[in-house]
Design a protein around this motif. Structure first.
Motif, PDB file in Angstrom:
ATOM      1  N   ALA A  15       0.828  -1.212   0.000  1.00  0.00           N
ATOM      2  CA  ALA A  15       0.000   0.000   0.000  1.00  0.00           C
ATOM      3  C   ALA A  15       0.863   1.263   0.000  1.00  0.00           C
ATOM      4  O   ALA A  15       0.600   2.208  -0.749  1.00  0.00           O
ATOM      5  CB  ALA A  15      -0.930  -0.011   1.208  1.00  0.00           C
ATOM      6  N   PHE A  16       1.891   1.285   0.826  1.00  0.00           N
ATOM      7  CA  PHE A  16       2.762   2.457   0.903  1.00  0.00           C
ATOM      8  C   PHE A  16       3.512   2.670  -0.407  1.00  0.00           C
ATOM      9  O   PHE A  16       3.676   3.802  -0.870  1.00  0.00           O
ATOM     10  CB  PHE A  16       3.749   2.304   2.059  1.00  0.00           C
ATOM     11  CG  PHE A  16       3.163   2.614   3.416  1.00  0.00           C
ATOM     12  CD1 PHE A  16       1.791   2.767   3.599  1.00  0.00           C
ATOM     13  CD2 PHE A  16       3.985   2.763   4.520  1.00  0.00           C
ATOM     14  CE1 PHE A  16       1.257   3.053   4.840  1.00  0.00           C
ATOM     15  CE2 PHE A  16       3.455   3.055   5.777  1.00  0.00           C
ATOM     16  CZ  PHE A  16       2.090   3.196   5.936  1.00  0.00           C
ATOM     17  N   LYS A  17       3.960   1.561  -1.024  1.00  0.00           N
ATOM     18  CA  LYS A  17       4.674   1.690  -2.303  1.00  0.00           C
ATOM     19  C   LYS A  17       3.751   2.199  -3.396  1.00  0.00           C
ATOM     20  O   LYS A  17       4.138   3.038  -4.218  1.00  0.00           O
ATOM     21  CB  LYS A  17       5.287   0.342  -2.697  1.00  0.00           C
ATOM     22  CG  LYS A  17       6.534  -0.016  -1.913  1.00  0.00           C
ATOM     23  CD  LYS A  17       7.134  -1.338  -2.377  1.00  0.00           C
ATOM     24  CE  LYS A  17       8.433  -1.637  -1.652  1.00  0.00           C
ATOM     25  NZ  LYS A  17       9.032  -2.926  -2.057  1.00  0.00           N
ATOM     26  N   SER A  18       2.508   1.708  -3.413  1.00  0.00           N
ATOM     27  CA  SER A  18       1.559   2.137  -4.441  1.00  0.00           C
ATOM     28  C   SER A  18       1.201   3.614  -4.300  1.00  0.00           C
ATOM     29  O   SER A  18       0.871   4.277  -5.270  1.00  0.00           O
ATOM     30  CB  SER A  18       0.287   1.281  -4.382  1.00  0.00           C
ATOM     31  OG  SER A  18      -0.466   1.561  -3.214  1.00  0.00           O
ATOM     32  N   GLN A  19       1.275   4.120  -3.070  1.00  0.00           N
ATOM     33  CA  GLN A  19       0.986   5.532  -2.814  1.00  0.00           C
ATOM     34  C   GLN A  19       2.219   6.417  -3.002  1.00  0.00           C
ATOM     35  O   GLN A  19       2.132   7.643  -2.886  1.00  0.00           O
ATOM     36  CB  GLN A  19       0.454   5.705  -1.389  1.00  0.00           C
ATOM     37  CG  GLN A  19      -0.887   5.027  -1.134  1.00  0.00           C
ATOM     38  CD  GLN A  19      -1.246   4.978   0.343  1.00  0.00           C
ATOM     39  OE1 GLN A  19      -0.840   5.823   1.129  1.00  0.00           O
ATOM     40  NE2 GLN A  19      -1.996   3.956   0.735  1.00  0.00           N
ATOM     41  N   GLY A  20       3.353   5.786  -3.270  1.00  0.00           N
ATOM     42  CA  GLY A  20       4.583   6.548  -3.475  1.00  0.00           C
ATOM     43  C   GLY A  20       5.146   7.149  -2.213  1.00  0.00           C
ATOM     44  O   GLY A  20       5.863   8.166  -2.261  1.00  0.00           O
ATOM     45  N   LEU A  21       4.837   6.552  -1.057  1.00  0.00           N
ATOM     46  CA  LEU A  21       5.312   7.097   0.212  1.00  0.00           C
ATOM     47  C   LEU A  21       6.787   6.757   0.437  1.00  0.00           C
ATOM     48  O   LEU A  21       7.256   5.700   0.050  1.00  0.00           O
ATOM     49  CB  LEU A  21       4.484   6.532   1.371  1.00  0.00           C
ATOM     50  CG  LEU A  21       2.986   6.874   1.367  1.00  0.00           C
ATOM     51  CD1 LEU A  21       2.290   6.219   2.559  1.00  0.00           C
ATOM     52  CD2 LEU A  21       2.782   8.377   1.399  1.00  0.00           C
ATOM     53  N   LEU A 114       6.922   5.261  16.924  1.00  0.00           N
ATOM     54  CA  LEU A 114       5.801   4.411  16.524  1.00  0.00           C
ATOM     55  C   LEU A 114       4.752   5.274  15.846  1.00  0.00           C
ATOM     56  O   LEU A 114       4.267   6.242  16.431  1.00  0.00           O
ATOM     57  CB  LEU A 114       5.190   3.714  17.742  1.00  0.00           C
ATOM     58  CG  LEU A 114       3.844   3.011  17.496  1.00  0.00           C
ATOM     59  CD1 LEU A 114       3.981   1.881  16.484  1.00  0.00           C
ATOM     60  CD2 LEU A 114       3.255   2.497  18.803  1.00  0.00           C
ATOM     61  N   CYS A 115       4.395   4.913  14.625  1.00  0.00           N
ATOM     62  CA  CYS A 115       3.325   5.587  13.895  1.00  0.00           C
ATOM     63  C   CYS A 115       2.134   4.639  13.850  1.00  0.00           C
ATOM     64  O   CYS A 115       2.154   3.638  13.128  1.00  0.00           O
ATOM     65  CB  CYS A 115       3.780   5.951  12.483  1.00  0.00           C
ATOM     66  SG  CYS A 115       5.213   7.056  12.459  1.00  0.00           S
ATOM     67  N   LEU A 116       1.140   4.929  14.643  1.00  0.00           N
ATOM     68  CA  LEU A 116      -0.037   4.078  14.734  1.00  0.00           C
ATOM     69  C   LEU A 116      -0.978   4.389  13.582  1.00  0.00           C
ATOM     70  O   LEU A 116      -1.212   5.566  13.259  1.00  0.00           O
ATOM     71  CB  LEU A 116      -0.737   4.322  16.068  1.00  0.00           C
ATOM     72  CG  LEU A 116      -1.747   3.282  16.538  1.00  0.00           C
ATOM     73  CD1 LEU A 116      -1.065   1.968  16.846  1.00  0.00           C
ATOM     74  CD2 LEU A 116      -2.497   3.797  17.767  1.00  0.00           C
ATOM     75  N   THR A 117      -1.533   3.353  12.946  1.00  0.00           N
ATOM     76  CA  THR A 117      -2.412   3.552  11.796  1.00  0.00           C
ATOM     77  C   THR A 117      -3.737   2.812  11.989  1.00  0.00           C
ATOM     78  O   THR A 117      -3.859   1.947  12.846  1.00  0.00           O
ATOM     79  CB  THR A 117      -1.764   3.042  10.491  1.00  0.00           C
ATOM     80  OG1 THR A 117      -1.791   1.613  10.472  1.00  0.00           O
ATOM     81  CG2 THR A 117      -0.342   3.535  10.347  1.00  0.00           C
ATOM     82  N   THR A 118      -4.702   3.150  11.146  1.00  0.00           N
ATOM     83  CA  THR A 118      -5.928   2.375  11.059  1.00  0.00           C
ATOM     84  C   THR A 118      -5.657   1.122  10.227  1.00  0.00           C
ATOM     85  O   THR A 118      -4.581   0.968   9.655  1.00  0.00           O
ATOM     86  CB  THR A 118      -7.050   3.165  10.385  1.00  0.00           C
ATOM     87  OG1 THR A 118      -6.692   3.384   9.001  1.00  0.00           O
ATOM     88  CG2 THR A 118      -7.264   4.524  11.046  1.00  0.00           C
ATOM     89  N   GLN A 119      -6.641   0.244  10.130  1.00  0.00           N
ATOM     90  CA  GLN A 119      -6.470  -0.950   9.297  1.00  0.00           C
ATOM     91  C   GLN A 119      -6.422  -0.599   7.814  1.00  0.00           C
ATOM     92  O   GLN A 119      -6.050  -1.436   6.995  1.00  0.00           O
ATOM     93  CB  GLN A 119      -7.586  -1.946   9.590  1.00  0.00           C
ATOM     94  CG  GLN A 119      -7.467  -2.569  10.974  1.00  0.00           C
ATOM     95  CD  GLN A 119      -8.518  -3.628  11.244  1.00  0.00           C
ATOM     96  OE1 GLN A 119      -9.614  -3.584  10.701  1.00  0.00           O
ATOM     97  NE2 GLN A 119      -8.189  -4.584  12.098  1.00  0.00           N
ATOM     98  N   GLN A 120      -6.805   0.636   7.471  1.00  0.00           N
ATOM     99  CA  GLN A 120      -6.674   1.130   6.095  1.00  0.00           C
ATOM    100  C   GLN A 120      -5.361   1.886   5.909  1.00  0.00           C
ATOM    101  O   GLN A 120      -5.162   2.561   4.909  1.00  0.00           O
ATOM    102  CB  GLN A 120      -7.863   2.036   5.744  1.00  0.00           C
ATOM    103  CG  GLN A 120      -9.190   1.312   5.600  1.00  0.00           C
ATOM    104  CD  GLN A 120      -9.751   0.831   6.940  1.00  0.00           C
ATOM    105  OE1 GLN A 120      -9.733   1.584   7.927  1.00  0.00           O
ATOM    106  NE2 GLN A 120     -10.256  -0.391   6.986  1.00  0.00           N
ATOM    107  N   PHE A 121      -4.477   1.785   6.906  1.00  0.00           N
ATOM    108  CA  PHE A 121      -3.133   2.360   6.878  1.00  0.00           C
ATOM    109  C   PHE A 121      -3.138   3.885   6.920  1.00  0.00           C
ATOM    110  O   PHE A 121      -2.194   4.531   6.478  1.00  0.00           O
ATOM    111  CB  PHE A 121      -2.341   1.861   5.657  1.00  0.00           C
ATOM    112  CG  PHE A 121      -2.407   0.379   5.455  1.00  0.00           C
ATOM    113  CD1 PHE A 121      -2.262  -0.491   6.524  1.00  0.00           C
ATOM    114  CD2 PHE A 121      -2.628  -0.158   4.198  1.00  0.00           C
ATOM    115  CE1 PHE A 121      -2.329  -1.869   6.348  1.00  0.00           C
ATOM    116  CE2 PHE A 121      -2.696  -1.539   4.011  1.00  0.00           C
ATOM    117  CZ  PHE A 121      -2.542  -2.396   5.094  1.00  0.00           C
ATOM    118  N   GLU A 122      -4.190   4.474   7.499  1.00  0.00           N
ATOM    119  CA  GLU A 122      -4.225   5.924   7.670  1.00  0.00           C
ATOM    120  C   GLU A 122      -3.659   6.273   9.044  1.00  0.00           C
ATOM    121  O   GLU A 122      -3.930   5.592  10.031  1.00  0.00           O
ATOM    122  CB  GLU A 122      -5.675   6.422   7.554  1.00  0.00           C
ATOM    123  CG  GLU A 122      -6.282   6.179   6.181  1.00  0.00           C
ATOM    124  CD  GLU A 122      -7.804   6.300   6.193  1.00  0.00           C
ATOM    125  OE1 GLU A 122      -8.386   6.304   7.304  1.00  0.00           O
ATOM    126  OE2 GLU A 122      -8.388   6.370   5.109  1.00  0.00           O
TER     127      GLU A 122
END
Length: 218
Positions: A15-21, A114-122
């Protein structure tokens, strides 16, 4: 400062790669499901690798390639800043506990966020962490199956509570399975993923649980 992003698994990595992060920065997935199966005290020791390979039904060489070798990036290029990206559900928090315990085990002294995210990686929240104490907590929770006296990180505290409940013989997941005897395995697994999102379990873990519970009922 050399920054390394450690992500909770391949799906987040994709997901992160597809978003270019984080282009130009190094990302590696933590490919484990520590809430499943057994473990041992020294993380990534030969005994640990053998135990976890059995849990996942893979060879020891495959386990090293899929999980251990990726984390060797922590040792390269003097990494002194780690950003850990984990969801707040049980699955991810038990992985996080294992990772922090391992970082303490190897004597890591750099910066950890630590970067906490939702299950949608937000993104949800971030915490500055120190690794001291996490190795003892890992042993207490994953080996002794006991509640630590104090857990300062709120999502980890909740994750540990859910994990110890999940490992109990008669938890809400087992009860749910027993209350839905007419559903097929596939229907029940799909329903449980939707109903119990706080656990963060996937179809493999739920399928194993469903089959185990139903076999015990025969």
């Amino acid at each position: 400062m050399q920054k390394l992003h450690i992500l909770n698994g391949e799906e987040m990595n994709k997901a992160f790669k597809s978003q270019g992060l984080f282009e130009g920065e190094h990302m590696i997935p933590f490919n484990e499901a520590m809430c499943a199966g057994e473990t041992c005290e020294t993380i990534f020791s030969e005994e640990f690798i053998k135990t976890r390979a059995v849990t996942h039904g893979v060879s020891e060489d495959d386990y090293r390639r899929i999980t251990v070798e990726k984390l060797e990036a922590v040792f390269r290029e003097g990494r002194d800043h780690l950003q850990l990206w984990f969801d707040e559900d049980m699955f991810c928090q038990i992985n996080l506990l294992t990772l922090l315990a391992w970082l303490e085990q190897i004597g890591y002294e750099g910066k950890i966020e630590l970067c906490l995210t939702t299950q949608q990686f937000e993104p949800l929240a971030s915490y500055q962490l120190h690794v001291a104490g996490y190795r003892a907590m890992y042993k207490q929770v994953l080996i002794n199956r006991a509640h630590p006296s104090e857990v300062l990180l709120p999502p980890l505290k909740k994750g540990i509570e859910l994990y110890l409940h999940y490992k109990g013989l008669d938890n809400e997941l087992v009860t749910f399975i027993k209350h839905h005897p007419v559903l097929s395995e596939e229907q029940l697994v799909s329903l449980m993923i939707e109903t119990f999102q706080k656990y963060g379990l996937g179809d493999v873990q739920y399928m194993q649980l469903v089959r185990s519970v139903r076999a015990s009922e025969l």
